[in-house]
Design an enzyme around this catalytic site. Structure first.
Site, PDB file in Angstrom:
ATOM      1  CG  ASP A 208      50.801  40.966  35.780  1.00  0.00           C
ATOM      2  OD1 ASP A 208      51.784  41.269  35.093  1.00  0.00           O
ATOM      3  OD2 ASP A 208      50.883  40.381  36.886  1.00  0.00           O
ATOM      4  CD  GLU A 452      42.945  43.523  40.996  1.00  0.00           C
ATOM      5  OE1 GLU A 452      43.705  44.217  40.306  1.00  0.00           O
ATOM      6  OE2 GLU A 452      43.341  42.859  41.960  1.00  0.00           O
ATOM      7  CE1 TYR A 505      49.264  39.627  44.701  1.00  0.00           C
ATOM      8  CE2 TYR A 505      47.393  40.998  44.089  1.00  0.00           C
ATOM      9  CZ  TYR A 505      48.114  39.814  43.969  1.00  0.00           C
ATOM     10  OH  TYR A 505      47.685  38.829  43.113  1.00  0.00           O
ATOM     11  CD  GLU A 541      44.532  38.246  41.726  1.00  0.00           C
ATOM     12  OE1 GLU A 541      45.479  39.057  41.837  1.00  0.00           O
ATOM     13  OE2 GLU A 541      43.795  38.195  40.725  1.00  0.00           O
TER      14      GLU A 541
HETATM   15  C1  GCB Z   1      46.351  41.333  40.382  1.00  0.00           C
HETATM   16  C2  GCB Z   1      45.788  40.782  39.124  1.00  0.00           C
HETATM   17  C3  GCB Z   1      46.667  39.698  38.516  1.00  0.00           C
HETATM   18  C4  GCB Z   1      48.128  40.103  38.621  1.00  0.00           C
HETATM   19  C5  GCB Z   1      48.480  40.243  40.091  1.00  0.00           C
HETATM   20  C6  GCB Z   1      49.929  40.701  40.284  1.00  0.00           C
HETATM   21  O1  GCB Z   1      45.661  41.958  41.147  1.00  0.00           O
HETATM   22  O2  GCB Z   1      44.480  40.332  39.258  1.00  0.00           O
HETATM   23  O3  GCB Z   1      46.298  39.515  37.180  1.00  0.00           O
HETATM   24  O4  GCB Z   1      48.983  39.210  37.977  1.00  0.00           O
HETATM   25  O5  GCB Z   1      47.650  41.201  40.683  1.00  0.00           O
HETATM   26  O6  GCB Z   1      50.802  39.861  40.468  1.00  0.00           O
HETATM   27  O7  GCB Z   1      50.177  41.891  40.206  1.00  0.00           O
END
Ligand code: GCB
Length: 647
Positions: A208, A452, A505, A541
């Site tokens: 990403d 990941e 997330y 994250e």
């Molecule tokens: C993740 C990734 C990261 C992305 C992020 C997102 O899990 O490790 O590279 O940018 O989520 O914002 O989706």
């Protein structure tokens, strides 16, 4: 990594044997530093540039563009180095270009370098993404695979063949990612003639961030004497008030060499010395290297000056190289991360090398600004998501006491074909190159081998076991991690790592809009992972996309209020779990960054707490409040930083 006190000396004495056995590389990659015996000449500035737009992108090789001035092969444009080429012009086809681009410039080499046969002349590229081939005056001098680590070639003999010629450096760089590059990608050829013109292809990537390309870091010429210090490895420890620096030197082309090694404190006073190729230096009343906000004098660095004197039939040589050394230890227990035997809690960020216009190009103003923002925020650490950052950034971390989780470019390993032998071999070489480059940075406290990956795929177990074990053998002094998504059930790397890093997330990709679910789901996540592995956990994250200036109360997704509540709900759980086994929290992301275009991204990823231009969103103030509070609870702050801080 857990070790009973008192075993340190024994462990250290075994380390170098392992360092040597595991690494496939046979030369060092010391950062070029000026000294009384070494000169450095930067070749940054405007280079000639030409993209090879031929259908197979191969015309440059077929017509040997490297043999002549690039301008004689066709039209060239100005291109800054270092910088990604993508955002420099107004041409969308160059922004999205896939294939070979060609850079070229002439360097003026000081006459005395050429005249003195006892001088090695080396050309070095800090990084170029992804595949590079380099020629000097039409002669290939090296090639390199991988977009984030340095490569170099010795060119003295070549230049001396015809001292009347200028030094014309040509570098061809190809950004194509395939299933066995790191990161992986694949090229899709679009054959449906009703939708795509003939020969149409696109690059698919599984990560990403924008696949910026070009010469991203400095190109240098530097010299060493013919007999020279090729590599230095230091491992540090301490007992009571005495520091221990165990060092090992690798020297080249030195017949009948004498060595002098001097360790100096900040004031330039010698605190220990030796005349051996390897040995232990004892430092009385040691000043340990401490992280920012953990001690009133963070980032203390000694200087290890290595002097080599050698002679052959023709001449005598003296080489001097000075390496900054921070004395500190790192250990991990089942619930704690210890720096200098004291619990360390990561309150930090994930970053990207990313900014307007420059893309991933090295830029001092940006770097210094980012360090100011990190310190303003009260951040004590970051992860180099998702690739190794510039060496100068690592040096800043050493000096400022910012702790680093050093991640290799193992991001987006999603296709089963990326678990094959070619990929694995390449991954091991990348780890070799990364450890070789960064092993002496006190700020680097952990290696991260992947982010990941598709860990549920059967070959993932063998693949990651091999990469993790290889990394531990390369460097037995640092813990190793592997960054997982929140699904513990399919994890393959976790059994082999020292610290679990988890990305999640909640209320974003899972149950979007349901902020109220965060505490329950996050709690479950931590409990599951800990129950299964009994290893300390970092929330590596978490976050939410936020368009600056967008407001809504009650909060809705993409507003600043929503990002605030996501953070606060995560923080409640961190506060509970950090009393047990959670050892850190790294926000996704420090700043907004560019991605490829897609329906999920509005001009890039907007999960930054700062905008791409480094202005704070509301969440930055929440994080700042929290990080200073955490620092105040856990660290020893210098008076000027006492909470609430004066910034
Ligand atoms: C993740 C990734 C990261 C992305 C992020 C997102 O899990 O490790 O590279 O940018 O989520 O914002 O989706």
């Amino acid at each position: 990594m857990a070790r009973p006190e008192g075993l340190g000396v024994f462990r250290l004495s075994c380390l170098f044997a392992v360092f040597e056995a595991a690494c496939l590389l046979d030369t060092g990659m010391l950062f070029p530093r000026e000294s009384s015996s070494r000169e450095v000449k930067e070749l940054n500035g405007v280079w000639n540039f030409r993209a090879d737009r031929s259908p197979n992108r191969n015309r440059g090789f077929e017509r040997a563009w490297y043999k002549r001035r690039l301008a004689e092969t066709g039209p060239v444009i100005d291109m800054p180095v270092p910088a990604s080429y993508n955002d420099i012009t107004q041409d969308p086809t160059l922004r999205d270009f896939i294939g070979w681009v060609w850079y070229e410039r002439e360097a003026v080499v000081p006459g005395r370098w050429i005249a003195d046969e006892g001088t090695r002349i080396v050309v070095r590229v800090g990084s170029a993404h992804y595949y590079s081939v380099m020629w000097v005056n039409g002669v290939k001098v090296t090639e390199h695979k991988g977009g984030h680590l340095p490569f170099e070639a010795e060119i003295g003999a070549l230049l001396r063949k015809d001292p009347t010629q200028p030094c014309r450096i040509t570098i061809a760089v190809n950004n194509t990612l395939s299933l066995d590059t790191l990161p992986p990608g694949s090229i899709q050829h679009m054959s449906d003639k009703t939708k795509y013109p003939d020969g149409y292809f696109v690059q698919s990537i599984f990560f990403d961030f924008f696949n910026y390309a070009g010469i991203h870091r400095s190109v240098l010429l530097y010299t060493t004497p013919k007999a020279y210090v090729d590599d230095i490895t230091v491992v540090t420890n301490f007992f009571d008030n005495t520091g221990l620096v165990q060092y090992k030197l690798s020297v080249r082309d030195a017949v009948s060499a004498t060595i002098s090694v001097t360790l100096m404190d900040k004031g330039g006073h010698c605190v220990a010395s030796s005349s051996e190729l390897s040995g232990d230096l004892k430092v009385k009343d040691v000043n340990l290297w401490w992280p920012y906000l953990m001690h009133e004098n963070p980032g203390y660095l000694y200087s290890l000056e290595v002097r080599l004197k050698a002679a052959d039939e023709k001449s005598a040589y003296e080489d001097v190289y000075t390496l900054p050394v921070g004395i500190r230890t790192v250990n991990v227990t089942s619930t704690q991360f210890l720096i200098n035997n004291k619990p360390f809690y990561f309150h930090g960020v994930n970053k990207h090398e990313d900014s307007d216009i420059r893309g991933k190009g090295f830029d001092w103003p940006l770097i210094v600004k980012d360090f100011n923002l990190l310190k303003w925020l009260g951040a004590n650490s970051f992860r180099t998501s998702h690739y190794p950052y510039a060496e100068e950034i690592m040096q800043m971390c050493d000096r400022h006491g910012i702790v680093v989780i050093d991640e290799c470019p193992g991001v987006g390993i999603k296709d089963i074909r990326s678990f094959g032998n070619a990929s694995l071999t390449n991954h091991l070489v990348v780890m070799d190159e990364l450890v070789r480059r960064d092993k002496n940075h006190p700020s680097v406290v952990m290696w991260s081998v992947a982010n990941e990956p598709a860990a549920e795929m059967p070959p993932a177990d063998f693949y990651f076991k091999t990469v993790i074990q290889h990394t531990k053998a390369l460097d037995p002094t640092r813990p190793v991690t592997f960054v997982s998504d929140s699904n513990y059930a399919r994890d393959k790397g976790a059994p082999y790592v020292d610290v679990i890093c988890v990305n999640s997330y909640f209320s974003w990709y899972h149950d979007p809009g349901h902020l109220e679910l965060i505490p329950l789901q996050l709690n479950t996540q931590f409990e599951n992972w800990y129950r299964k592995y009994q290893k300390p956990i970092i929330q590596s994250e978490y976050g939410a996309d936020t368009v600056p200036g967008l407001h809504s109360d009650p909060p809705v997704m993409f507003t600043e209020e929503y990002q605030n509540i996501v953070l606060k709900n995560y923080h409640k759980v961190f506060d509970e779990k950090k009393k047990q086994y959670v050892i850190g929290e790294l926000i996704w992301n420090f700043a907004d960054f560019m991605t490829s275009q897609g329906v999920l991204r509005v001009v890039g990823n907007k999960k930054g707490v700062f905008t791409r231009q480094r202005q704070p969103k509301a969440a930055a103030f929440i994080l700042k409040e929290r990080y200073w509070r955490l620092a105040n609870e856990t660290g020893i702050l210098p008076p000027w930083t006492k909470y609430p801080c004066s910034f």
